[in-house]
Motif scaffolding. Structure first.
Motif, PDB file in Angstrom:
ATOM      1  N   GLY A  83      -8.341   5.274  -2.304  1.00 23.49           N
ATOM      2  CA  GLY A  83      -7.315   5.964  -3.085  1.00 23.49           C
ATOM      3  C   GLY A  83      -7.687   7.402  -3.386  1.00 23.49           C
ATOM      4  O   GLY A  83      -6.840   8.304  -3.337  1.00 23.49           O
TER       5      GLY A  83
ATOM      6  N   GLY B 145       0.811  -1.211   0.000  1.00 20.34           N
ATOM      7  CA  GLY B 145       0.000   0.000   0.000  1.00 20.34           C
ATOM      8  C   GLY B 145       0.847   1.266   0.000  1.00 20.34           C
ATOM      9  O   GLY B 145       0.422   2.294  -0.525  1.00 20.34           O
TER      10      GLY B 145
ATOM     11  N   LEU C 118      -7.245   0.035  -1.742  1.00 18.17           N
ATOM     12  CA  LEU C 118      -7.322   1.336  -2.418  1.00 18.17           C
ATOM     13  C   LEU C 118      -8.673   1.568  -3.075  1.00 18.17           C
ATOM     14  O   LEU C 118      -9.139   2.709  -3.158  1.00 18.17           O
ATOM     15  CB  LEU C 118      -6.223   1.437  -3.482  1.00 18.17           C
ATOM     16  CG  LEU C 118      -4.782   1.561  -2.991  1.00 18.17           C
ATOM     17  CD1 LEU C 118      -3.843   1.566  -4.181  1.00 18.17           C
ATOM     18  CD2 LEU C 118      -4.602   2.823  -2.175  1.00 18.17           C
TER      19      LEU C 118
ATOM     20  N   VAL D 244      -7.249   9.431  -0.294  1.00 20.87           N
ATOM     21  CA  VAL D 244      -5.827   9.775  -0.136  1.00 20.87           C
ATOM     22  C   VAL D 244      -5.491  10.986  -0.999  1.00 20.87           C
ATOM     23  O   VAL D 244      -4.788  11.915  -0.560  1.00 20.87           O
ATOM     24  CB  VAL D 244      -4.934   8.576  -0.516  1.00 20.87           C
ATOM     25  CG1 VAL D 244      -3.462   8.979  -0.564  1.00 20.87           C
ATOM     26  CG2 VAL D 244      -5.125   7.436   0.478  1.00 20.87           C
TER      27      VAL D 244
ATOM     28  N   ILE E 161      -3.986   0.114   2.516  1.00 16.66           N
ATOM     29  CA  ILE E 161      -3.496   1.216   3.347  1.00 16.66           C
ATOM     30  C   ILE E 161      -4.141   1.074   4.720  1.00 16.66           C
ATOM     31  O   ILE E 161      -5.350   1.276   4.879  1.00 16.66           O
ATOM     32  CB  ILE E 161      -3.839   2.584   2.716  1.00 16.66           C
ATOM     33  CG1 ILE E 161      -3.142   2.730   1.370  1.00 16.66           C
ATOM     34  CG2 ILE E 161      -3.434   3.722   3.645  1.00 16.66           C
ATOM     35  CD1 ILE E 161      -3.480   4.022   0.645  1.00 16.66           C
TER      36      ILE E 161
ATOM     37  N   GLY F 264       0.065   4.044  -2.500  1.00 14.46           N
ATOM     38  CA  GLY F 264      -0.387   5.247  -1.801  1.00 14.46           C
ATOM     39  C   GLY F 264       0.525   6.439  -2.059  1.00 14.46           C
ATOM     40  O   GLY F 264       0.056   7.557  -2.340  1.00 14.46           O
TER      41      GLY F 264
END
Length: 436
Positions: free
Chosen positions: A235, A35, A154, A238, A149, A39
Protein backbone atom coordinates in the motif's frame (compact mmCIF):
# COMPACT_ATOMS: atom_id res chain seq x y z
CA UNK A 1 9.36 3.04 14.14
CA UNK A 2 7.07 3.20 17.21
CA UNK A 3 8.61 6.55 18.08
CA UNK A 4 7.96 7.88 14.57
CA UNK A 5 4.43 6.48 14.62
CA UNK A 6 3.66 8.12 17.93
CA UNK A 7 5.12 11.40 16.68
CA UNK A 8 2.79 11.38 13.64
CA UNK A 9 -0.19 9.92 15.52
CA UNK A 10 -1.95 13.30 15.40
CA UNK A 11 -2.46 12.86 11.65
CA UNK A 12 -3.18 9.11 11.63
CA UNK A 13 -6.88 9.60 12.32
CA UNK A 14 -7.41 12.18 9.50
CA UNK A 15 -5.53 9.98 7.00
CA UNK A 16 -7.50 6.88 7.94
CA UNK A 17 -10.75 8.86 7.73
CA UNK A 18 -9.95 10.10 4.20
CA UNK A 19 -9.10 6.55 3.08
CA UNK A 20 -12.36 5.24 4.48
CA UNK A 21 -14.40 7.93 2.68
CA UNK A 22 -12.79 7.11 -0.65
CA UNK A 23 -13.24 3.39 0.07
CA UNK A 24 -17.00 3.90 0.42
CA UNK A 25 -17.13 5.41 -3.06
CA UNK A 26 -14.94 2.85 -4.80
CA UNK A 27 -16.37 -0.04 -2.76
CA UNK A 28 -19.80 0.69 -4.21
CA UNK A 29 -18.32 0.33 -7.71
CA UNK A 30 -15.74 -2.49 -7.44
CA UNK A 31 -16.79 -4.18 -4.21
CA UNK A 32 -15.70 -3.33 -0.63
CA UNK A 33 -13.17 -6.17 -0.27
CA UNK A 34 -11.34 -5.76 -3.61
CA UNK A 35 -7.85 -4.45 -4.14
CA UNK A 36 -9.22 -1.90 -6.61
CA UNK A 37 -11.37 -0.27 -3.92
CA UNK A 38 -8.53 0.02 -1.40
CA UNK A 39 -5.82 0.72 -3.98
CA UNK A 40 -7.78 3.54 -5.63
CA UNK A 41 -8.52 4.96 -2.19
CA UNK A 42 -4.78 5.29 -1.58
CA UNK A 43 -4.26 6.81 -5.05
CA UNK A 44 -7.05 9.32 -4.38
CA UNK A 45 -5.43 10.21 -1.08
CA UNK A 46 -2.20 11.01 -2.94
CA UNK A 47 -4.00 13.16 -5.51
CA UNK A 48 -5.81 15.09 -2.78
CA UNK A 49 -2.58 15.73 -0.88
CA UNK A 50 -0.69 16.82 -4.00
CA UNK A 51 -3.45 19.23 -5.02
CA UNK A 52 -3.22 20.84 -1.60
CA UNK A 53 0.57 21.08 -2.02
CA UNK A 54 0.49 22.91 -5.38
CA UNK A 55 1.16 26.35 -3.77
CA UNK A 56 4.21 24.87 -2.06
CA UNK A 57 5.32 23.37 -5.37
CA UNK A 58 5.13 26.78 -7.04
CA UNK A 59 7.18 28.22 -4.21
CA UNK A 60 9.67 25.40 -4.64
CA UNK A 61 10.12 26.27 -8.34
CA UNK A 62 10.75 29.93 -7.57
CA UNK A 63 13.20 29.06 -4.82
CA UNK A 64 15.09 26.61 -7.03
CA UNK A 65 15.45 29.20 -9.79
CA UNK A 66 16.57 31.86 -7.36
CA UNK A 67 19.18 29.48 -5.97
CA UNK A 68 20.46 28.80 -9.47
CA UNK A 69 20.71 32.53 -10.20
CA UNK A 70 22.52 33.19 -6.91
CA UNK A 71 25.16 30.51 -7.35
CA UNK A 72 27.78 32.82 -8.96
CA UNK A 73 27.36 35.38 -6.14
CA UNK A 74 27.49 32.67 -3.50
CA UNK A 75 30.67 31.28 -5.02
CA UNK A 76 32.22 34.77 -4.98
CA UNK A 77 31.35 35.17 -1.28
CA UNK A 78 32.90 31.80 -0.48
CA UNK A 79 36.10 32.74 -2.29
CA UNK A 80 36.27 36.15 -0.63
CA UNK A 81 35.67 34.95 2.94
CA UNK A 82 37.05 31.41 2.72
CA UNK A 83 39.15 31.97 5.84
CA UNK A 84 36.28 33.50 7.86
CA UNK A 85 33.36 31.07 8.08
CA UNK A 86 31.29 33.31 10.34
CA UNK A 87 31.55 36.30 7.97
CA UNK A 88 30.80 33.96 5.09
CA UNK A 89 27.57 32.79 6.77
CA UNK A 90 26.58 36.38 7.53
CA UNK A 91 27.08 37.44 3.91
CA UNK A 92 25.11 34.42 2.71
CA UNK A 93 22.17 35.24 4.96
CA UNK A 94 22.33 38.86 3.84
CA UNK A 95 22.21 37.75 0.21
CA UNK A 96 19.21 35.50 0.88
CA UNK A 97 17.42 38.34 2.66
CA UNK A 98 18.08 40.87 -0.11
CA UNK A 99 16.83 38.53 -2.86
CA UNK A 100 13.98 37.03 -0.83
CA UNK A 101 15.29 33.48 -1.27
CA UNK A 102 14.70 30.67 1.20
CA UNK A 103 17.04 27.68 0.71
CA UNK A 104 14.57 25.38 2.48
CA UNK A 105 11.73 26.20 0.06
CA UNK A 106 12.98 23.58 -2.41
CA UNK A 107 12.36 20.89 0.23
CA UNK A 108 8.90 22.08 1.31
CA UNK A 109 6.80 19.63 -0.77
CA UNK A 110 8.77 16.63 0.52
CA UNK A 111 8.67 17.88 4.10
CA UNK A 112 4.94 18.57 3.87
CA UNK A 113 4.28 15.05 2.57
CA UNK A 114 6.26 13.34 5.30
CA UNK A 115 3.51 13.35 7.97
CA UNK A 116 0.99 11.82 5.54
CA UNK A 117 3.53 9.25 4.38
CA UNK A 118 4.37 8.03 7.88
CA UNK A 119 0.71 8.15 8.92
CA UNK A 120 -0.23 5.90 5.97
CA UNK A 121 2.70 3.61 6.78
CA UNK A 122 1.44 3.35 10.37
CA UNK A 123 -2.11 2.57 9.19
CA UNK A 124 -0.97 -0.20 6.82
CA UNK A 125 1.38 -1.66 9.42
CA UNK A 126 -1.52 -1.96 11.90
CA UNK A 127 -3.64 -3.58 9.20
CA UNK A 128 -0.86 -6.16 8.62
CA UNK A 129 -0.71 -6.87 12.35
CA UNK A 130 -4.51 -7.06 12.63
CA UNK A 131 -4.88 -3.97 14.82
CA UNK A 132 -7.48 -1.26 14.41
CA UNK A 133 -6.19 2.26 13.82
CA UNK A 134 -7.84 5.64 13.56
CA UNK A 135 -11.38 5.28 12.24
CA UNK A 136 -10.68 1.84 10.74
CA UNK A 137 -12.75 -0.55 12.85
CA UNK A 138 -12.66 -4.33 12.86
CA UNK A 139 -14.94 -4.81 9.83
CA UNK A 140 -12.87 -2.41 7.72
CA UNK A 141 -9.71 -4.08 9.01
CA UNK A 142 -10.91 -7.50 7.81
CA UNK A 143 -11.88 -6.02 4.44
CA UNK A 144 -8.44 -4.38 4.02
CA UNK A 145 -6.64 -7.64 4.91
CA UNK A 146 -8.55 -9.46 2.17
CA UNK A 147 -7.71 -6.82 -0.49
CA UNK A 148 -5.01 -7.84 -2.97
CA UNK A 149 -3.35 -5.85 -5.76
CA UNK A 150 -2.30 -8.25 -8.53
CA UNK A 151 -2.18 -11.02 -5.96
CA UNK A 152 -0.21 -9.09 -3.32
CA UNK A 153 -1.89 -7.98 -0.04
CA UNK A 154 -1.78 -4.25 0.79
CA UNK A 155 0.12 -4.90 4.04
CA UNK A 156 2.71 -7.34 2.64
CA UNK A 157 6.37 -6.35 2.11
CA UNK A 158 9.23 -7.71 0.00
CA UNK A 159 11.09 -8.96 3.11
CA UNK A 160 8.14 -10.85 4.61
CA UNK A 161 8.58 -14.56 5.23
CA UNK A 162 6.46 -17.21 3.63
CA UNK A 163 4.50 -17.72 6.88
CA UNK A 164 3.66 -13.99 7.15
CA UNK A 165 2.53 -13.88 3.54
CA UNK A 166 0.48 -17.05 3.98
CA UNK A 167 -1.29 -15.48 6.95
CA UNK A 168 -2.47 -12.75 4.53
CA UNK A 169 -3.74 -15.42 2.11
CA UNK A 170 -1.11 -14.87 -0.60
CA UNK A 171 1.99 -16.51 -2.07
CA UNK A 172 5.55 -15.28 -1.48
CA UNK A 173 6.34 -15.34 -5.22
CA UNK A 174 3.45 -13.05 -6.18
CA UNK A 175 4.28 -10.65 -3.35
CA UNK A 176 7.93 -10.34 -4.35
CA UNK A 177 7.18 -9.95 -8.05
CA UNK A 178 4.61 -7.20 -7.42
CA UNK A 179 6.79 -5.36 -4.90
CA UNK A 180 9.90 -5.64 -7.11
CA UNK A 181 8.05 -4.21 -10.11
CA UNK A 182 6.69 -1.35 -7.99
CA UNK A 183 10.14 -0.58 -6.53
CA UNK A 184 11.66 -0.48 -10.03
CA UNK A 185 8.90 1.78 -11.33
CA UNK A 186 9.20 4.01 -8.28
CA UNK A 187 12.97 4.42 -8.70
CA UNK A 188 12.72 4.87 -12.49
CA UNK A 189 10.09 7.60 -12.16
CA UNK A 190 12.24 9.38 -9.58
CA UNK A 191 15.28 9.19 -11.87
CA UNK A 192 13.38 10.38 -14.94
CA UNK A 193 11.90 13.33 -13.03
CA UNK A 194 15.31 14.49 -11.86
CA UNK A 195 16.91 13.84 -15.25
CA UNK A 196 14.44 15.91 -17.24
CA UNK A 197 14.94 18.69 -14.70
CA UNK A 198 18.72 18.63 -15.19
CA UNK A 199 18.79 18.12 -18.97
CA UNK A 200 16.01 20.46 -20.05
CA UNK A 201 15.17 22.96 -17.32
CA UNK A 202 18.58 24.21 -16.15
CA UNK A 203 20.30 27.39 -17.33
CA UNK A 204 23.30 25.95 -19.20
CA UNK A 205 25.06 29.31 -19.35
CA UNK A 206 25.74 29.18 -15.59
CA UNK A 207 28.17 26.50 -14.45
CA UNK A 208 28.05 26.19 -10.68
CA UNK A 209 28.58 23.50 -8.01
CA UNK A 210 24.79 23.51 -7.52
CA UNK A 211 24.39 21.76 -10.87
CA UNK A 212 26.87 19.08 -9.87
CA UNK A 213 24.98 18.50 -6.63
CA UNK A 214 21.71 18.09 -8.50
CA UNK A 215 23.37 15.68 -10.89
CA UNK A 216 24.57 13.55 -7.98
CA UNK A 217 21.09 13.54 -6.44
CA UNK A 218 19.72 12.31 -9.76
CA UNK A 219 21.55 9.02 -9.19
CA UNK A 220 21.48 8.87 -5.39
CA UNK A 221 17.76 9.36 -4.75
CA UNK A 222 16.58 6.40 -6.88
CA UNK A 223 19.04 4.13 -5.09
CA UNK A 224 17.82 5.33 -1.69
CA UNK A 225 14.19 4.67 -2.61
CA UNK A 226 15.09 1.26 -4.01
CA UNK A 227 16.81 0.22 -0.77
CA UNK A 228 14.02 1.62 1.40
CA UNK A 229 11.32 0.17 -0.85
CA UNK A 230 11.97 -3.42 0.14
CA UNK A 231 10.67 -2.59 3.64
CA UNK A 232 7.57 -0.71 2.45
CA UNK A 233 4.15 -2.43 2.45
CA UNK A 234 2.45 -2.75 -0.94
CA UNK A 235 0.00 0.00 0.00
CA UNK A 236 2.88 2.41 0.76
CA UNK A 237 4.52 1.47 -2.53
CA UNK A 238 1.26 2.36 -4.27
CA UNK A 239 1.30 5.70 -2.44
CA UNK A 240 4.93 6.49 -3.30
CA UNK A 241 4.67 5.33 -6.92
CA UNK A 242 1.59 7.49 -7.40
CA UNK A 243 3.23 10.58 -5.91
CA UNK A 244 6.33 10.04 -8.09
CA UNK A 245 4.21 9.77 -11.24
CA UNK A 246 2.32 12.91 -10.18
CA UNK A 247 5.60 14.76 -9.64
CA UNK A 248 6.89 13.62 -13.03
CA UNK A 249 3.76 14.84 -14.83
CA UNK A 250 3.72 18.09 -12.89
CA UNK A 251 7.37 18.67 -13.73
CA UNK A 252 6.76 17.99 -17.43
CA UNK A 253 3.97 20.58 -17.44
CA UNK A 254 6.16 23.18 -15.76
CA UNK A 255 9.05 22.52 -18.15
CA UNK A 256 6.80 22.88 -21.20
CA UNK A 257 4.80 25.89 -20.02
CA UNK A 258 7.08 27.79 -17.62
CA UNK A 259 10.69 26.82 -18.37
CA UNK A 260 13.77 28.19 -16.68
CA UNK A 261 15.32 31.17 -18.55
CA UNK A 262 18.37 30.14 -20.55
CA UNK A 263 17.47 26.44 -20.62
CA UNK A 264 16.78 24.15 -23.58
CA UNK A 265 13.15 24.01 -22.51
CA UNK A 266 12.88 27.81 -22.84
CA UNK A 267 14.33 27.67 -26.35
CA UNK A 268 11.76 25.03 -27.36
CA UNK A 269 8.94 27.03 -25.76
CA UNK A 270 9.90 30.28 -27.54
CA UNK A 271 10.16 28.47 -30.87
CA UNK A 272 6.64 27.12 -30.38
CA UNK A 273 5.46 30.60 -29.45
CA UNK A 274 7.14 32.01 -32.58
CA UNK A 275 5.31 29.51 -34.79
CA UNK A 276 2.03 30.35 -33.07
CA UNK A 277 2.54 34.09 -33.66
CA UNK A 278 3.43 33.45 -37.29
CA UNK A 279 0.31 31.34 -37.80
CA UNK A 280 -2.18 33.71 -36.12
CA UNK A 281 -0.45 37.08 -36.45
CA UNK A 282 -0.80 37.80 -32.72
CA UNK A 283 0.13 36.57 -29.26
CA UNK A 284 -2.79 34.51 -27.99
CA UNK A 285 -3.39 33.99 -24.31
CA UNK A 286 -2.66 36.13 -21.26
CA UNK A 287 0.14 33.87 -20.05
CA UNK A 288 1.96 34.08 -23.39
CA UNK A 289 1.58 37.84 -23.44
CA UNK A 290 3.09 37.99 -19.97
CA UNK A 291 6.06 35.96 -21.23
CA UNK A 292 6.66 38.36 -24.14
CA UNK A 293 6.15 41.34 -21.84
CA UNK A 294 8.75 40.05 -19.39
CA UNK A 295 11.27 39.45 -22.18
CA UNK A 296 10.73 42.94 -23.63
CA UNK A 297 11.27 44.46 -20.18
CA UNK A 298 14.69 42.79 -19.90
CA UNK A 299 16.15 44.97 -22.63
CA UNK A 300 19.82 44.22 -23.17
CA UNK A 301 19.84 41.59 -20.40
CA UNK A 302 18.09 39.00 -22.59
CA UNK A 303 19.70 35.61 -22.95
CA UNK A 304 20.54 33.90 -26.24
CA UNK A 305 17.18 32.11 -26.49
CA UNK A 306 15.26 35.36 -26.05
CA UNK A 307 17.39 37.24 -28.59
CA UNK A 308 16.85 34.42 -31.08
CA UNK A 309 13.10 34.66 -30.49
CA UNK A 310 13.04 38.42 -31.19
CA UNK A 311 15.21 37.94 -34.26
CA UNK A 312 12.66 35.41 -35.52
CA UNK A 313 9.85 37.90 -34.91
CA UNK A 314 11.73 40.55 -36.87
CA UNK A 315 12.36 38.13 -39.72
CA UNK A 316 8.63 37.35 -39.85
CA UNK A 317 7.85 41.10 -39.93
CA UNK A 318 6.63 41.50 -36.34
CA UNK A 319 7.70 43.84 -33.57
CA UNK A 320 7.12 43.03 -29.89
CA UNK A 321 5.48 45.71 -27.77
CA UNK A 322 5.95 46.49 -24.04
CA UNK A 323 2.43 45.21 -23.27
CA UNK A 324 3.27 41.73 -24.62
CA UNK A 325 1.51 42.08 -27.98
CA UNK A 326 3.08 42.20 -31.46
CA UNK A 327 2.47 44.50 -34.40
CA UNK A 328 3.03 43.94 -38.09
CA UNK A 329 5.90 46.00 -39.45
CA UNK A 330 7.58 45.96 -42.85
CA UNK A 331 10.77 47.59 -41.57
CA UNK A 332 11.45 46.38 -38.08
CA UNK A 333 14.26 48.33 -36.45
CA UNK A 334 16.17 47.55 -33.33
CA UNK A 335 14.34 50.37 -31.51
CA UNK A 336 10.95 48.91 -32.45
CA UNK A 337 11.99 45.59 -31.03
CA UNK A 338 13.18 47.15 -27.80
CA UNK A 339 16.82 46.43 -28.63
CA UNK A 340 16.19 42.78 -29.42
CA UNK A 341 18.37 42.77 -32.52
CA UNK A 342 22.02 43.51 -31.91
CA UNK A 343 24.19 45.12 -34.57
CA UNK A 344 26.67 42.66 -35.98
CA UNK A 345 30.25 43.72 -35.39
CA UNK A 346 32.65 43.37 -38.37
CA UNK A 347 35.07 40.50 -38.17
CA UNK A 348 38.55 41.48 -37.07
CA UNK A 349 41.16 41.06 -39.85
CA UNK A 350 44.66 39.76 -39.31
CA UNK A 351 47.63 42.11 -39.20
CA UNK A 352 48.92 40.92 -42.60
CA UNK A 353 45.56 41.62 -44.27
CA UNK A 354 45.36 45.09 -42.70
CA UNK A 355 48.89 45.96 -43.90
CA UNK A 356 48.18 44.69 -47.44
CA UNK A 357 44.97 46.74 -47.62
CA UNK A 358 46.78 49.87 -46.38
CA UNK A 359 49.57 49.44 -48.93
CA UNK A 360 47.10 48.93 -51.75
CA UNK A 361 45.19 52.03 -50.73
CA UNK A 362 48.41 54.10 -50.54
CA UNK A 363 49.50 52.94 -54.01
CA UNK A 364 46.14 53.82 -55.51
CA UNK A 365 46.23 57.27 -53.90
CA UNK A 366 49.75 57.99 -55.21
CA UNK A 367 48.72 56.98 -58.74
CA UNK A 368 45.78 59.33 -58.60
CA UNK A 369 47.99 62.22 -57.37
CA UNK A 370 50.54 61.68 -60.17
CA UNK A 371 47.78 61.55 -62.78
CA UNK A 372 46.26 64.77 -61.47
CA UNK A 373 49.64 66.52 -61.41
CA UNK A 374 50.48 65.43 -64.97
CA UNK A 375 47.15 66.61 -66.29
CA UNK A 376 47.58 69.95 -64.50
CA UNK A 377 51.11 70.46 -65.84
CA UNK A 378 50.18 69.72 -69.41
CA UNK A 379 47.25 72.03 -69.21
CA UNK A 380 49.38 74.85 -67.83
CA UNK A 381 52.06 74.40 -70.51
CA UNK A 382 49.59 74.33 -73.35
CA UNK A 383 47.56 77.26 -72.15
CA UNK A 384 50.40 79.57 -71.15
CA UNK A 385 51.63 81.97 -73.85
CA UNK A 386 55.29 82.71 -74.22
CA UNK A 387 56.35 86.34 -73.89
CA UNK A 388 56.86 88.06 -77.29
CA UNK A 389 60.50 89.09 -76.54
CA UNK A 390 61.45 85.57 -75.58
CA UNK A 391 60.04 84.23 -78.87
CA UNK A 392 62.02 86.72 -80.94
CA UNK A 393 65.29 85.93 -79.08
CA UNK A 394 64.85 82.23 -79.68
CA UNK A 395 64.28 82.80 -83.43
CA UNK A 396 67.35 85.02 -83.67
CA UNK A 397 69.62 82.52 -81.91
CA UNK A 398 68.40 79.72 -84.12
CA UNK A 399 69.10 81.73 -87.31
CA UNK A 400 72.68 82.61 -86.19
CA UNK A 401 73.47 78.93 -85.31
CA UNK A 402 74.59 79.76 -81.77
CA UNK A 403 73.80 77.70 -78.69
CA UNK A 404 70.55 75.80 -78.63
CA UNK A 405 67.65 77.85 -77.56
CA UNK A 406 66.95 77.63 -73.85
CA UNK A 407 63.43 77.03 -72.87
CA UNK A 408 61.67 79.94 -71.36
CA UNK A 409 61.51 80.22 -67.64
CA UNK A 410 57.76 79.86 -67.75
CA UNK A 411 58.05 76.59 -69.65
CA UNK A 412 60.85 75.39 -67.34
CA UNK A 413 58.70 75.96 -64.31
CA UNK A 414 55.79 74.17 -65.93
CA UNK A 415 58.00 71.19 -66.85
CA UNK A 416 59.38 70.89 -63.36
CA UNK A 417 55.83 71.08 -62.07
CA UNK A 418 54.73 68.29 -64.39
CA UNK A 419 57.64 66.11 -63.32
CA UNK A 420 57.48 66.67 -59.61
CA UNK A 421 53.75 66.97 -59.21
CA UNK A 422 54.25 69.13 -56.15
CA UNK A 423 52.60 72.43 -57.08
CA UNK A 424 50.05 73.58 -59.59
CA UNK A 425 50.24 76.75 -61.65
CA UNK A 426 53.23 78.87 -62.68
CA UNK A 427 56.24 78.71 -60.32
CA UNK A 428 58.52 81.61 -59.39
CA UNK A 429 61.88 81.51 -61.32
CA UNK A 430 64.92 80.64 -59.27
CA UNK A 431 67.79 83.09 -58.70
CA UNK A 432 70.56 82.81 -61.37
CA UNK A 433 73.14 82.03 -58.70
CA UNK A 434 71.21 79.07 -57.25
CA UNK A 435 72.28 75.59 -58.23
CA UNK A 436 69.95 73.36 -60.16
Amino acid sequence: MDTIASFFSFITTPVSWVIVQFHKVYGAIFGPDTGWAWGLSIVSLVVLIRICLIPLFVKQIKSTRNMQALQPKMKAIQERYKSDKQRQSEEMMKLYKETGTNPLSSCLPILAQSPFFFALYHVLSNIAEGDTVGVINQSLLDSARQAHIFGAPLAATFTDSAQEVAALDASLTSVRIVTAVMIILMSASQFFTQRQLMMKNVDLSVKTPYMQQQKMLMYIFPLIFAVMGINFPVGVLVYWLTTNVWTMGQQMYVINQNPTPGSKAQDAYLQRLLKNVGAHGEVRGRRRKNVVKAIVAKGSDRNENERRFFAGLAKAGFAAQPDGTVIKSDTVTAEAEGGAVRRQQPKRQTKAKRQAAAAQQSTAKSSEDVADSTDSGETTTSLEKKPQDAVQDEAKDAAQGDKPARPSRANSGASRQAKSGQRKGQQRPKHPSSKK
